[in-house]
Structure formats: structure tokens, C-alpha cells
Design a protein around this motif. Structure first.
Motif, short mmCIF file in Angstrom:
data_model
loop_
_atom_site.label_atom_id
_atom_site.label_comp_id
_atom_site.label_asym_id
_atom_site.label_seq_id
_atom_site.Cartn_x
_atom_site.Cartn_y
_atom_site.Cartn_z
N ALA A 180 0.82 -1.22 0.18
CA ALA A 180 0.05 0.06 0.11
C ALA A 180 1.05 1.19 -0.14
O ALA A 180 1.86 1.05 0.30
N GLN A 181 0.44 2.34 -0.47
CA GLN A 181 1.02 3.65 -0.48
C GLN A 181 -0.19 4.65 -0.24
O GLN A 181 -1.32 4.56 -0.43
N ASP B 94 -7.51 -0.29 -5.44
CA ASP B 94 -8.32 -0.06 -4.42
C ASP B 94 -7.91 1.13 -3.50
O ASP B 94 -6.72 1.31 -3.43
N THR B 95 -8.96 1.99 -3.35
CA THR B 95 -8.43 3.03 -2.09
C THR B 95 -9.48 2.95 -1.06
O THR B 95 -10.60 2.64 -1.02
N VAL C 247 -13.29 3.12 -2.27
CA VAL C 247 -13.74 3.20 -3.46
C VAL C 247 -12.90 1.86 -4.26
O VAL C 247 -11.50 1.92 -4.51
N PRO C 248 -13.65 0.83 -4.95
CA PRO C 248 -13.00 -0.34 -5.54
C PRO C 248 -12.03 0.11 -6.80
O PRO C 248 -12.62 1.27 -7.47
N ARG C 249 -11.37 -0.47 -7.18
CA ARG C 249 -10.36 -0.43 -8.42
C ARG C 249 -11.30 -0.30 -9.57
O ARG C 249 -12.36 -1.10 -9.56
N GLY C 250 -11.04 0.71 -10.47
CA GLY C 250 -11.89 0.90 -11.68
C GLY C 250 -13.17 1.39 -11.67
O GLY C 250 -13.96 1.85 -12.40
N PHE D 228 -3.99 0.56 -2.63
CA PHE D 228 -3.47 -0.85 -2.48
C PHE D 228 -3.86 -1.63 -3.73
O PHE D 228 -4.93 -1.38 -4.29
N THR D 229 -2.85 -2.40 -4.44
CA THR D 229 -3.46 -3.40 -5.58
C THR D 229 -3.43 -4.65 -5.29
O THR D 229 -2.31 -5.32 -4.83
N ARG D 230 -4.48 -5.30 -5.36
CA ARG D 230 -4.51 -6.81 -5.04
C ARG D 230 -4.00 -7.64 -6.19
O ARG D 230 -3.93 -7.45 -7.14
#
Length: 400
Positions: free
Chosen positions: A130-131, A152-153, A204-207, A226-228
Motif C-alpha cells: 500500500a501507499q 483500490d482506495t 472506492v474499488p479499483r476501476g 493498494f493493488t490486489r
């Protein structure tokens, strides 16, 4: 305390279905309270960061109405140790912010320990890297147009207010930064709308497309991104394993007969299917966890002078994800893998490691008592762990 913000505070507010059914699949809103998030960042702390850290574009940058503000409008060239570097001009920065620019500071988790602690806690929750980026704006302007993110955020509002509209997934589900289709278009309507206030959190989910605007007030929020892991990550891992298969290392029979090329193709497909069948998903995720990076940190002078910690010395566990402890086959020790490196330690280290993995930060005295390990043995184990960068040692806490 921010080191349990996600694993305990947010999870208690959202419910136990957070990970199983809602993460990356739904908008999540929670009100944790302004006092809960206040330790993350204040304007005084931000001003100190801007004063003491060599921050410049592109890490610190300004946007206005969907476009970047030219750095020349708020930077100048200065000199440090006889080397030229870009400096932020305070007066120019103030002017741009007054005129509606949005300040973005990337990776603030690497600059400010309270945010770093919360980021580590998020990584323990989702088991992904995560960042955190900071967003600061005054007025009713916006820094970015309606858009979607390739990760994802969790949005954490720390000061002021900001208006959010989450429109939902667009025409391409689960879009990626590197993708074959760039025609991802937004849906009609809005799934969630509201004004975030200090202490409130939005996932807020990715995309998923969203629109963010100022409310006329100041707004300072942190975006934990973060990217799952996806099936593409699993497939990349499978490809790495194919180096062990002779037929995949062999040259392709470009100049052979069509029949020979077809036979070679059939063999590759068969071997690929066999390798994929044996590439267990749980094993892949476990290996990914074992390679999870540790945050860069230092423990001077302990790691160099080998000084013995005292009962009030504070111990911090370095691995972000708690590593699995494995017993040696001969029963003479315990092993763990951190950031892709395997460590073997004597059996007396096991209860100390188990307690550190659970509590993360303890004094040496607390660690000895909770692990049931004699104080002298605990200190000996810690001297080994600090040399291997598995723990940090700090001076004793006040009042201990």
C-alpha cells in the motif's frame, strides 16, 4: 494510535464481512470519529514536512481543474551541497492554493511515522502493498476530473470537508494500468454521494468512476491505495516456474516441418496445463506473503555495537505481515521467511517471535513476561534479531 486503524477500528465499524464480501466489490462508508484520525496528520506536521524534507515535483505537485500546474509557477532552483535542486517557493505555493490548486504529495507514508504505522496496518489487513498520497485543497475547485483508479482506495478525511460522487464500475470490469482496452467509459448515475468530514472513511474499488470536488472549505484527506493480486500475477508466477521445464527452455523449431512444429506446440500445451494444475493458488499466495517487503528502517546503535537491551528498551517487530514459524525437522530450531530471505533461529526464539508477531511493539520486560522466556535469554534472542533486521530497538518509553 494509528497502528490498528484498519485491522481493529475500521473492521469493528464496518463488520466482519469487510474482507469476505465487500472489499474491492462495494462502496464502504464508515465514521471513525475526528479524534481517531487526528494523530495521522495535522497542518503543523505537514508544514514541518514541507520545511524539512527535499520535496519537489513530481512527488509534490499541484493540479487545477484536471490539469497539472506547471512546476515553474511554484518552484525555483536552489543549491544544496554544491548541487542544484528544485525547491518549492512558499509564497508561490500559497498563491496557487489560494487560486484553487490541489496539492498532491505522493508516498507520505514514507515521510510521517503515524501515517506509516496506519499504512502497515492496512497492509496487514489486505495482505497487499500500500501507499498513501495526501490531497489538500481550498475552495470549491477540483484537482482532477471524473476518473477511475487502477487500484483500490480507502479515503480518510483528516481536516475540512470534500464532496464525493461514486458512479460505479464502468464499461470494462476490473480495468488495469497496463491493459489491452483503453475504452473504459463511466456508467450513468451515482451509486454513493456525500460530503466527507474529519474521521470519515470511504472505500472506492479499483476501476470505479468517481467525481471529487471542494465544498468551499479547506479539505485535507489521505488516499490509502493498494493493488490486489490477480490471475495475471498468478500466471506470471507460473511462467517463472517454467524455467525448470526443459521443453520450455528449448528453442522453438522455426525451421522444422509443419508436423514437427505442431507436435512441439502440443507438447508445450500439455506441459503448460500440467504446470498450471500443480501451481496451487494457496501456495502462490503464501509465497507472495513470504516475499512481502519490510519497510526500510534502522536501529542504530544496537545493530552495530551489539549492546544488550534493558527491560525498558522498546522492541518493534519489522516484518509487516506476521511470518509463519516453521519447526526444523530435527526439532532443534525454528525458521521464518521475511522478504524472501529465510532465517533459522534456536528453539528458544519461538515464543519471543510468536509474541512479537502478535503484539508488534513491547518493552523487553513485557516481551519476556508474555513469552515466558527468561529476561537474559530474551535479550540474547533480540540481539540476534536486530542484527538480521527483524526487530528495531528503541530507548525505553517514559514512565517504564
Amino acid at each position: 494510535m494509528t497502528d490498528r486503524l484498519f485491522t481493529e477500528t475500521l473492521r469493528a465499524a464496518v463488520g466482519e464481512d469487510l474482507l469476505a464480501t465487500r472489499l474491492s466489490s462495494d462502496v464502504i462508508f464508515a465514521d471513525l470519529g475526528a479524534e481517531t484520525v487526528r494523530p495521522l496528520l495535522t497542518f503543523e506536521a505537514l508544514s514541518d514536512l514541507l520545511t524539512t524534507r527535499p520535496l519537489a515535483p513530481p512527488r509534490l505537485r499541484l493540479h487545477r481543474r484536471g490539469a497539472p500546474v506547471p512546476p515553474a509557477r511554484y518552484t525555483e532552483t536552489g543549491e544544496s551541497s554544491r548541487a542544484a535542486r528544485t525547491l518549492i517557493r512558499p509564497d508561490a505555493l500559497y498563491r496557487e492554493l489560494r487560486e484553487g490548486a490541489s496539492l498532491v504529495l505522493d508516498a507520505i507514508d514514507r515521510l510521517h511515522p503515524p501515517i506509516g504505522a496506519a499504512t502497515d496496518d492496512l497492509m496487514r489487513l489486505v495482505r497487499e502493498r500500500a501507499q498513501v498520497n495526501l490531497y489538500l485543497i481550498w475552495g470549491d475547485s477540483h484537482g482532477f476530473d471524473t476518473h477511475w483508479d487502477d487500484h483500490d482506495t480507502f479515503i480518510v478525511q483528516v481536516a475540512g470537508t470534500k464532496s464525493w460522487q461514486v458512479h460505479g464500475p464502468g464499461s470494462r470490469r476490473y480495468p488495469m494500468k497496463v491493459d489491452a482496452d483503453h475504452t473504459h467509459t463511466p456508467p450513468e448515475g451515482t451509486l454513493w454521494e456525500g460530503v466527507l468530514r474529519p474521521g470519515q472513511v470511504l472505500h472506492v474499488p479499483r476501476g470505479w468512476w468517481h467525481t471529487v470536488k471542494g465544498t468551499g472549505d479547506v479539505s485535507m484527506h489521505l488516499t490509502f491505495g493498494f493493488t490486489r493480486a490477480t490471475g495475471i500475477d498468478w500466471a506470471r508466477s507460473l511462467l517463472d516456474r517454467l524455467h525448470e521445464v526443459e521443453s520450455f527452455r528449448r528453442d522453438l523449431p522455426r525451421f522444422a516441418t509443419p508436423d514437427e512444429r505442431r507436435k512441439h506446440h502440443d507438447e508445450l500445451v500439455r506441459l503448460l496445463a500440467e504446470s498450471a494444475e500443480g501451481h496451487d493458488l494457496d501456495a502462490f499466495l503464501a509465497e507472495r506473503d513470504a516475499r512481502f517487503p519490510r519497510r526500510q528502517s534502522f536501529a542504530l546503535p544496537w545493530a552495530v555495537d551489539d549492546a544488550e537491551p534493558t527491560a525498558d528498551t522498546v522492541v518493534e517487530f519489522v516484518p509487516i505481515l506476521p511470518p509463519a514459524l516453521e519447526h526444523a525437522e530435527d526439532g532443534a530450531g525454528v525458521a521464518l521467511t521475511v522478504s524472501g530471505r529465510r532465517y533459522r533461529l534456536p528453539a528458544v526464539a519461538e515464543p519471543v517471535l510468536a509474541e512479537l508477531a502478535a503484539e508488534r511493539t513491547l518493552t523487553v520486560g513485557e516481551l519476556a513476561e508474555r513469552s515466558g522466556t527468561p529476561a537474559a535469554t530474551t535479550a540474547q534472542v533480540l540481539r540476534a534479531l536486530v542484527r538480521h533486521h527483524l526487530v528495531l530497538l528503541r530507548p525505553g518509553r517514559a514512565g517504564t
